[in-house]
Design a protein around this motif. Structure first.
Motif, PDB file in Angstrom:
ATOM      1  N   PRO A   1       0.781  -1.247   0.115  1.00  0.00           N
ATOM      2  CA  PRO A   1       0.187   0.009   0.007  1.00  0.00           C
ATOM      3  C   PRO A   1       0.905   1.335  -0.083  1.00  0.00           C
ATOM      4  O   PRO A   1       0.355   2.084  -0.371  1.00  0.00           O
ATOM      5  N   ARG A   2       2.189   1.394   0.377  1.00  0.00           N
ATOM      6  CA  ARG A   2       2.801   2.467   0.538  1.00  0.00           C
ATOM      7  C   ARG A   2       3.706   2.501  -0.925  1.00  0.00           C
ATOM      8  O   ARG A   2       4.325   3.587  -0.964  1.00  0.00           O
ATOM      9  N   ASP A   3       3.861   1.538  -1.674  1.00  0.00           N
ATOM     10  CA  ASP A   3       4.786   1.628  -2.784  1.00  0.00           C
ATOM     11  C   ASP A   3       4.144   2.492  -3.831  1.00  0.00           C
ATOM     12  O   ASP A   3       2.853   2.835  -3.953  1.00  0.00           O
ATOM     13  N   ALA A   4       4.912   2.960  -4.761  1.00  0.00           N
ATOM     14  CA  ALA A   4       4.622   3.942  -5.788  1.00  0.00           C
ATOM     15  C   ALA A   4       3.695   3.138  -6.801  1.00  0.00           C
ATOM     16  O   ALA A   4       2.662   4.031  -7.379  1.00  0.00           O
ATOM     17  N   SER A   5       3.436   1.827  -6.886  1.00  0.00           N
ATOM     18  CA  SER A   5       2.499   1.137  -7.606  1.00  0.00           C
ATOM     19  C   SER A   5       1.164   1.477  -7.227  1.00  0.00           C
ATOM     20  O   SER A   5       0.171   1.413  -8.041  1.00  0.00           O
ATOM     21  N   ALA A   6       1.045   1.263  -5.763  1.00  0.00           N
ATOM     22  CA  ALA A   6      -0.491   1.363  -5.398  1.00  0.00           C
ATOM     23  C   ALA A   6      -0.755   3.009  -5.477  1.00  0.00           C
ATOM     24  O   ALA A   6      -2.044   3.181  -5.888  1.00  0.00           O
ATOM     25  N   ARG A   7       0.059   3.883  -5.424  1.00  0.00           N
ATOM     26  CA  ARG A   7      -0.376   5.092  -5.651  1.00  0.00           C
ATOM     27  C   ARG A   7      -0.986   5.340  -7.140  1.00  0.00           C
ATOM     28  O   ARG A   7      -1.710   6.018  -7.535  1.00  0.00           O
ATOM     29  N   GLU A   8      -0.088   4.557  -8.087  1.00  0.00           N
ATOM     30  CA  GLU A   8      -0.377   4.604  -9.472  1.00  0.00           C
ATOM     31  C   GLU A   8      -1.760   3.962  -9.738  1.00  0.00           C
ATOM     32  O   GLU A   8      -2.557   4.666 -10.644  1.00  0.00           O
ATOM     33  N   ILE A   9      -2.231   2.897  -9.009  1.00  0.00           N
ATOM     34  CA  ILE A   9      -3.418   2.182  -9.544  1.00  0.00           C
ATOM     35  C   ILE A   9      -4.490   3.194  -8.890  1.00  0.00           C
ATOM     36  O   ILE A   9      -5.717   3.217  -9.579  1.00  0.00           O
ATOM     37  N   HIS A  10      -4.371   3.829  -7.610  1.00  0.00           N
ATOM     38  CA  HIS A  10      -5.413   4.576  -7.103  1.00  0.00           C
ATOM     39  C   HIS A  10      -5.629   5.700  -7.992  1.00  0.00           C
ATOM     40  O   HIS A  10      -6.776   6.288  -8.370  1.00  0.00           O
ATOM     41  N   GLN A  11      -4.411   6.384  -8.477  1.00  0.00           N
ATOM     42  CA  GLN A  11      -4.678   7.501  -9.580  1.00  0.00           C
ATOM     43  C   GLN A  11      -5.338   7.099 -10.648  1.00  0.00           C
ATOM     44  O   GLN A  11      -6.221   8.043 -11.151  1.00  0.00           O
ATOM     45  N   LEU A  12      -5.079   6.104 -11.214  1.00  0.00           N
ATOM     46  CA  LEU A  12      -5.745   5.276 -12.545  1.00  0.00           C
ATOM     47  C   LEU A  12      -7.245   5.193 -12.105  1.00  0.00           C
ATOM     48  O   LEU A  12      -8.054   5.607 -13.019  1.00  0.00           O
ATOM     49  N   LEU A  13      -7.598   4.522 -10.981  1.00  0.00           N
ATOM     50  CA  LEU A  13      -9.134   4.490 -10.705  1.00  0.00           C
ATOM     51  C   LEU A  13      -9.747   5.627 -10.723  1.00  0.00           C
ATOM     52  O   LEU A  13     -10.987   5.999 -11.479  1.00  0.00           O
ATOM     53  N   ASP A  14      -9.111   6.803  -9.956  1.00  0.00           N
ATOM     54  CA  ASP A  14      -9.810   8.156  -9.787  1.00  0.00           C
ATOM     55  C   ASP A  14      -9.817   8.655 -11.243  1.00  0.00           C
ATOM     56  O   ASP A  14     -10.858   9.537 -11.401  1.00  0.00           O
ATOM     57  N   GLU A  15      -8.870   8.537 -12.144  1.00  0.00           N
ATOM     58  CA  GLU A  15      -9.022   9.217 -13.310  1.00  0.00           C
ATOM     59  C   GLU A  15     -10.039   8.594 -14.051  1.00  0.00           C
ATOM     60  O   GLU A  15     -10.772   9.268 -15.156  1.00  0.00           O
ATOM     61  N   LEU A  16     -10.206   7.234 -14.151  1.00  0.00           N
ATOM     62  CA  LEU A  16     -11.060   6.622 -15.053  1.00  0.00           C
ATOM     63  C   LEU A  16     -12.535   7.000 -14.602  1.00  0.00           C
ATOM     64  O   LEU A  16     -13.499   7.124 -15.361  1.00  0.00           O
ATOM     65  N   THR A  17     -12.862   7.170 -13.409  1.00  0.00           N
ATOM     66  CA  THR A  17     -14.094   7.549 -12.785  1.00  0.00           C
ATOM     67  C   THR A  17     -14.268   8.973 -13.446  1.00  0.00           C
ATOM     68  O   THR A  17     -15.296   9.292 -13.819  1.00  0.00           O
ATOM     69  N   ARG A  18     -13.328   9.902 -13.042  1.00  0.00           N
ATOM     70  CA  ARG A  18     -13.617  11.348 -13.511  1.00  0.00           C
ATOM     71  C   ARG A  18     -13.894  11.185 -15.151  1.00  0.00           C
ATOM     72  O   ARG A  18     -14.764  11.852 -15.678  1.00  0.00           O
ATOM     73  N   PHE A  19     -13.236  10.146 -15.892  1.00  0.00           N
ATOM     74  CA  PHE A  19     -13.453  10.257 -17.375  1.00  0.00           C
ATOM     75  C   PHE A  19     -14.781   9.688 -17.673  1.00  0.00           C
ATOM     76  O   PHE A  19     -15.299  10.159 -18.377  1.00  0.00           O
ATOM     77  N   HIS A  20     -15.284   8.745 -16.866  1.00  0.00           N
ATOM     78  CA  HIS A  20     -16.508   8.175 -17.112  1.00  0.00           C
ATOM     79  C   HIS A  20     -17.576   9.439 -16.855  1.00  0.00           C
ATOM     80  O   HIS A  20     -18.833   9.286 -17.782  1.00  0.00           O
ATOM     81  N   HIS A  21     -17.419  10.032 -15.567  1.00  0.00           N
ATOM     82  CA  HIS A  21     -18.605  11.051 -15.261  1.00  0.00           C
ATOM     83  C   HIS A  21     -18.442  12.331 -16.554  1.00  0.00           C
ATOM     84  O   HIS A  21     -19.459  12.687 -16.841  1.00  0.00           O
ATOM     85  N   GLY A  22     -17.289  12.297 -16.876  1.00  0.00           N
ATOM     86  CA  GLY A  22     -17.387  13.811 -18.013  1.00  0.00           C
ATOM     87  C   GLY A  22     -18.105  13.019 -19.330  1.00  0.00           C
ATOM     88  O   GLY A  22     -18.477  13.780 -19.746  1.00  0.00           O
TER      89      GLY A  22
END
Length: 227
Positions: free
Chosen positions: A192-213
């Protein structure tokens, strides 16, 4: 939201990304359906390993080229907040079926110009599907990126000429992704503290915003965010 991870090239992280996104959304309290459309069955095998290890998993089902037919995915996905389809490489009929039911087609692509060139045929399939479905949106995800290299920058420049938006979130070439899959976890729970975990959270957030847009551009009221 139904996301299809698709593309004609293998080895670019579709299954790893699908699992990691599903686990991250599940940890946020979302109802997640993970569709294994790849005959290799990587997602199903991961689910078996996760269950044996006592890990919480999304619902996993296997579907193929008939998933777009009435009574198939459309009879299951409405019960979930997020459905993720892991498509196989070089199985055009399965990818086409996924594109007929997805809200967003995500095209993972490695960080080289050669990877970008290989994406052209997959995008052509997407264009055929989007001509039939106004609802379908597409985007490109850079995967297996190795630091801030000139190679990665040139790949992004090539991908931006594809006609599809290139996501800001990028997935690095990190061993944590493979290690997490091997023990039946997603990278956000494995490291959970690795850069890979941050990448996945960022991706999930961005896809959610993209879908709403996309929904907003079609005049639909946005639903509750996955985030």
């Amino acid at each position: 939201m139904i996301i299809a991870l698709t593309g004609q090239k293998g080895g670019i992280g579709k299954s790893t990304t699908a699992v990691s996104l599903a686990v991250a959304a599940l940890a946020r309290g979302k109802r997640v359906l993970l569709v294994d459309a790849d005959p290799q069955g990587t997602v199903r095998t991961w689910g078996e390993v996760a269950s044996e290890a006592g890990q919480a998993t999304p619902t996993i089902v296997a579907m193929g080229a008939q998933m777009h037919r009435p009574g198939q995915l459309d009879s299951v996905s409405p019960a979930y907040d997020l459905t993720i389809i892991d498509c196989p490489p070089r199985h055009g009929e399965i990818s086409r079926a996924a594109l007929m039911v997805a809200d967003i087609a995500v095209f993972p692509c490695g960080p080289t110009a050669a990877d970008a060139w290989a994406l052209a045929s997959a995008i052509e399939v997407f264009r055929e599907a989007s001509a039939l479905r106004d609802k379908l949106a597409g985007c490109v995800l850079i995967t297996r990126k190795q630091g801030r290299t000139a190679l990665a920058k040139s790949a992004r420049a090539v991908l931006e000429t594809s006609g599809l938006p290139v996501l800001g979130a990028e997935l690095g070439f990190r061993v944590a992704y493979q290690e997490a899959i091997a023990v039946g976890k997603g990278v956000t729970t494995y490291a959970p503290r690795d850069a890979s975990a941050r990448e996945i959270h960022q991706l999930l957030d961005e896809l959610t915003r993209f879908h709403h847009g996309q929904e907003a551009s079609r005049g639909f009221a946005p639903q509750a965010a996955v985030a």
